[in-house]
Write an enzyme that holds these catalytic residues in place. Structure first.
Site, PDB file in Angstrom:
ATOM      1  N   SER A   9       0.814  -1.232  -0.106  1.00 44.04           N
ATOM      2  CA  SER A   9      -0.111  -0.039  -0.029  1.00 44.04           C
ATOM      3  C   SER A   9       0.760   1.293   0.103  1.00 44.04           C
ATOM      4  CB  SER A   9      -1.122  -0.145   1.064  1.00 44.04           C
ATOM      5  OG  SER A   9      -0.264  -0.008   2.373  1.00 44.04           O
ATOM      6  N   ILE A  27       8.213   0.925   0.663  1.00 45.50           N
ATOM      7  CA  ILE A  27       8.930  -0.026  -0.163  1.00 45.50           C
ATOM      8  C   ILE A  27       7.890  -0.821  -1.077  1.00 45.50           C
ATOM      9  CG2 ILE A  27      10.315  -2.127   0.029  1.00 45.50           C
ATOM     10  CD1 ILE A  27      11.485  -0.588   2.434  1.00 45.50           C
ATOM     11  N   ASP A  53      -5.814  -9.741   5.214  1.00 42.30           N
ATOM     12  CA  ASP A  53      -5.607  -9.580   6.525  1.00 42.30           C
ATOM     13  C   ASP A  53      -4.513 -11.084   6.819  1.00 42.30           C
ATOM     14  OD1 ASP A  53      -4.877  -9.358   8.955  1.00 42.30           O
ATOM     15  OD2 ASP A  53      -7.147  -9.277   9.626  1.00 42.30           O
ATOM     16  N   TYR A  92      10.705  -7.868  18.261  1.00 41.08           N
ATOM     17  CA  TYR A  92      10.686  -7.633  16.549  1.00 41.08           C
ATOM     18  C   TYR A  92      11.680  -8.690  16.033  1.00 41.08           C
ATOM     19  CZ  TYR A  92      11.436  -5.100  12.176  1.00 41.08           C
ATOM     20  OH  TYR A  92      11.554  -4.623  10.911  1.00 41.08           O
TER      21      TYR A  92
END
Length: 318
Positions: A15, A18, A80, A172
Site C-alpha cells: 500500500s 517500499i 489480512d 521484533y
C-alpha cells in the site's frame, strides 16, 4: 486474464513505501501485479493524485490506479495476513484473475522496537502474527502455484542473521529472524525436491529507506533525511534478484546495496541517485561483513525424518 506467458507477481504489503515501489516497478518491467494489503480507498476521489507514497492516503487502491494509468496491469485485493483464510482467498483470487503466479513478495510487517520489559504481550503477538506467521501462510498458499512452472520466485523482506540485530528490539527481531530462517529452510526444501529453477531470497536495506516510520524522525529533525535513501534502491534490488539465476540467490539473505554491487546483481557502483537529499552519503546501518551460517557438516543430515509422511502412514499421532 493475462496472456499465458505474462508473468504475475503478488506483492503483499504494497500500500505504501517500499511495497508500493516494488509493485510499481514490477509493473514497469512487464509483470501483472496483484497489490495486496489491508488498506483500501476510493482511488478516484484522492486529491492530489498520486498521494504521498508514505502517507495513509496511499492504499492498494491508489497503487492499482497508479499502475493502470501508467499503462500497466494491476489488481488491488485486500488481505489480512493474520487470517490464513484471508491469505488463501487472496491467492485464489490472484489465480482466478491472472491464471498463474510467478513471484511472491512478502513485505507486510508490524514493528515495535523496545526492550522485552517494555514490549506488551499483545504487541509481541501482533508482530509474530503479521511477520513470520503471515509470511508462512502466504508461502503455504502460494507454493503450489509457484511450483507449477517450476520457476517461481519468493522475495522476503527480512534481515541477515547476526547478533547485533537483536539489541533493543528482541520481540521484533524474533519474528524477523524467523522469517529469514524460513528463507533458509525453504531453500533447502527446493533443493531436495530438485526445483533448481526456483528460489527464495531475503532482502534487507543496507541504509535506512524513506518510509512512514522515518517520517516521524524527519518531521522532528529534517537533518535526519540526509541518512535516508529512496525506496527505488530496494525495488531495483528486487528486480535484480528476480533476474539472477536461481542458484545465485536461493537461500540468500541479501542486503540491497551489496547485492546490486555484486556480479549477480549487476555490478552497480554509483548509488548517489538513491539519496533522498542530493549530494549526501547516507550512513550505512548494517554491518560491512556478516557471519557465515554454514558448518563443516552442512551436508550431513543424519537420519532424515518426515513427520508428514509418518503421519500419513499412521506412524505418528502428532
Amino acid at each position: 486474464m493475462a496472456g499465458s506467458n505474462d508473468k504475475v507477481a503478488l506483492v503483499v504489503g504494497a500500500s505504501r513505501g517500499i511495497g508500493r515501489q516494488i509493485a510499481i516497478d514490477l509493473a514497469k518491467n512487464g509483470y501483472s501485479v496483484v497489490v495486496a494489503a489491508k488498506s483500501t480507498s476510493d482511488a478516484q476521489s484522492v486529491k492530489p493524485f498520486p498521494p504521498d507514497p508514505n502517507s495513509p492516503q496511499s492504499t492498494i487502491s491508489t497503487v492499482e490506479r497508479e499502475i493502470v494509468e501508467a499503462g500497466g496491469r494491476a489488481t488491488a485485493i485486500p488481505v489480512d495476513v493474520r487470517d490464513f483464510a484471508s491469505v488463501q482467498k487472496l491467492v485464489d483470487r490472484t489465480i482466478q484473475t491472472y491464471g498463474r503466479l510467478d513471484v511472491l513478495v512478502y513485505n507486510s510487517g508490524a514493528i515495535w522496537w523496545a526492550s522485552v520489559e517494555d514490549t506488551p504481550m499483545k504487541r509481541f503477538q501482533l508482530m509474530q502474527r503479521v511477520n513470520p506467521e503471515g509470511l508462512y501462510g502466504a508461502v503455504q498458499a502460494a507454493l503450489p502455484h509457484l511450483k507449477r512452472h517450476r520457476s517461481g520466485r519468493i522475495v522476503v523482506v527480512s534481515p541477515p542473521i547476526y547478533s547485533r540485530f537483536f539489541r533493543g528490539k528482541t520481540a521484533y527481531a524474533m519474528g524477523k529472524i524467523g522469517m529469514s530462517v524460513l528463507t533458509k529452510g525453504l531453500a533447502m526444501d527446493l533443493e531436495r525436491q530438485g526445483l533448481t529453477d526456483m528460489a527464495v531470497t531475503s532482502l534487507w536495506p543496507a541504509v535506512a529507506i524513506e518510509s512512514a516510520a522515518t517520517r516521524k524522525m524527519t518531521d522532528a529533525n529534517p537533518a535526519e533525511a540526509r541518512d535516508l535513501r529512496k525506496a527505488t534502491i530496494f525495488s531495483d534490488a528486487v528486480l535484480a534478484v528476480l533476474r539472477a539465476p536461481a542458484a545465485a540467490v536461493n537461500g540468500r539473505l541479501e542486503l540491497d546495496e551489496d547485492f546490486l554491487r555484486s556480479a549477480a546483481g549487476g555490478s552497480v557502483t554509483d548509488f548517489s541517485g538513491y539519496a533522498v537529499v542530493p549530494g549526501t552519503s547516507p550512513r550505512r546501518i548494517m554491518p560491512a561483513t556478516l557471519p557465515d551460517l554454514t558448518v563443516a557438516e552442512q551436508d550431513d543430515e543424519g537420519k532424515r525424518m518426515n513427520s508428514a509422511a509418518a503421519r500419513n502412514s499412521g506412524g505418528s499421532k502428532l
